[in-house]
Design an enzyme around this catalytic site. Structure first.
Site, PDB file in Angstrom:
ATOM      1  N   SER A 133       0.844  -1.193   0.000  1.00 54.53           N
ATOM      2  CA  SER A 133       0.000   0.000   0.000  1.00 54.53           C
ATOM      3  C   SER A 133       0.878   1.242   0.000  1.00 54.53           C
ATOM      4  O   SER A 133       2.056   1.192   0.398  1.00 54.53           O
ATOM      5  CB  SER A 133      -0.889   0.006   1.255  1.00 54.53           C
ATOM      6  OG  SER A 133      -1.537   1.252   1.428  1.00 54.53           O
ATOM      7  N   TYR A 146      -2.562  -0.391  10.601  1.00 54.46           N
ATOM      8  CA  TYR A 146      -2.387  -0.775   9.200  1.00 54.46           C
ATOM      9  C   TYR A 146      -1.057  -0.249   8.661  1.00 54.46           C
ATOM     10  O   TYR A 146      -0.324  -0.981   7.974  1.00 54.46           O
ATOM     11  CB  TYR A 146      -3.555  -0.236   8.383  1.00 54.46           C
ATOM     12  CG  TYR A 146      -3.553  -0.688   6.936  1.00 54.46           C
ATOM     13  CD1 TYR A 146      -3.896  -1.994   6.600  1.00 54.46           C
ATOM     14  CD2 TYR A 146      -3.237   0.198   5.908  1.00 54.46           C
ATOM     15  CE1 TYR A 146      -3.914  -2.412   5.277  1.00 54.46           C
ATOM     16  CE2 TYR A 146      -3.251  -0.211   4.578  1.00 54.46           C
ATOM     17  CZ  TYR A 146      -3.587  -1.509   4.273  1.00 54.46           C
ATOM     18  OH  TYR A 146      -3.598  -1.922   2.969  1.00 54.46           O
TER      19      TYR A 146
END
Length: 275
Positions: A133, A146
């Site tokens: 990501s 995250y």
């Protein structure tokens, strides 16, 4: 082509979007899903699909054994994709929430990868593709768990690439930015599981976060469909010289430049506004 490719996290999003293109490209696809009903749905669409819960070592073991049987001991590629986002300020998240995030987003990936690597070493050439990501190198507020899992994944993958450089296995990262998937809905469920908004000094910000996560569409000008990740995936699988990193969406490409060029104080201001 008789090359087997394992894809995790296929119930929706990027994992699901990859199945048809991989099949059309001639690969023999093994999909995995965490929920039995999703496994049956994917099977009904004509794919081989196995049950895989990355929070369970027993499930990972059973899945790896099934993959070894299906592939007759030779696996071409693993696309590690299954993950979720745990929202919430770090000061509000209990250790158990971070452990759950890392179990799914990193430790489960490691367990599966470790079990499947012998099958890949049996191939003439093989690939591991990790779905990371933009938050794997550019941190944003209220995404700390995250962020941490994806930062860890980036370091893990860089190390794995170096350690496998003298073998037949090539390792790549895909770094998507905003992609239109069920990610927000899953993140909202994780938020409500671990965070009590009214008891936090971040309560006002949490209201905005909940409103954002409740939307079916992100509303971001830069958001792309899950299919945007498929060309990089196919390149990583097919190219004789796959890239170490594939950056998908404009924000990922822009923040990669900002990360290199901007002083930390200025980058912090930009990332605070982006959050």
């Amino acid at each position: 082509m008789n090359q087997w490719v394992v894809v995790t996290g296929c119930s929706s999003g990027i994992g699901y979007a990859s199945l048809a293109p991989l099949k059309q490209a001639g690969y023999r696809v093994i999909a995995t899903c965490r929920k039995p009903q999703d496994v049956e749905r994917i099977k009904s669409e004509g794919y081989t699909c196995l049950l895989l819960d990355l929070d369970s070592q027993e499930s990972i073991s059973h899945c790896a054994e099934a993959i070894a049987t299906l592939t007759e001991g030779e696996l071409y590629a693993l696309f590690n994709n299954a993950a979720y986002g745990q929202p919430g300020a770090l000061e509000d998240l209990p250790v158990a929430a971070l452990k759950a995030q890392f179990n799914t987003n990193l430790f489960g990936w490691h367990d599966l990868t470790q079990r499947l690597l012998p099958l890949m070493h049996n191939c003439g050439q093989a690939r591991i593709v990790q779905n990371s990501s933009v938050l794997g190198f550019a941190a944003m507020k209220y995404r700390g768990a995250y962020n941490a899992s994806k930062f860890a994944l980036e370091g893990y993958t860089d190390t794995l690439r170096l350690e496998l450089s003298d073998t037949n296995v090539r390792v790549s990262l895909i770094e998507p930015g905003p992609i239109e998937t069920r990610f927000r809905a899953n993140a909202l469920a994780a938020f409500l599981c671990w965070i009590t908004p009214d008891n936090s000094r971040h309560a006002q910000q949490y209201e905005k976060q909940i409103q954002r996560l409740e939307k079916e569409q992100s509303g971001s000008t830069f958001a792309l469909p899950a299919s945007a990740c498929i060309p990089p995936l196919l390149h990583a699988l097919k190219s004789e010289r796959p890239k170490a990193r594939y950056r998908v969406t404009t924000p990922t490409k822009v923040f990669a430049v900002f990360k290199r060029l901007l002083p930390t104080s200025i980058l912090d201001k930009v990332l605070s506004k982006a959050a």
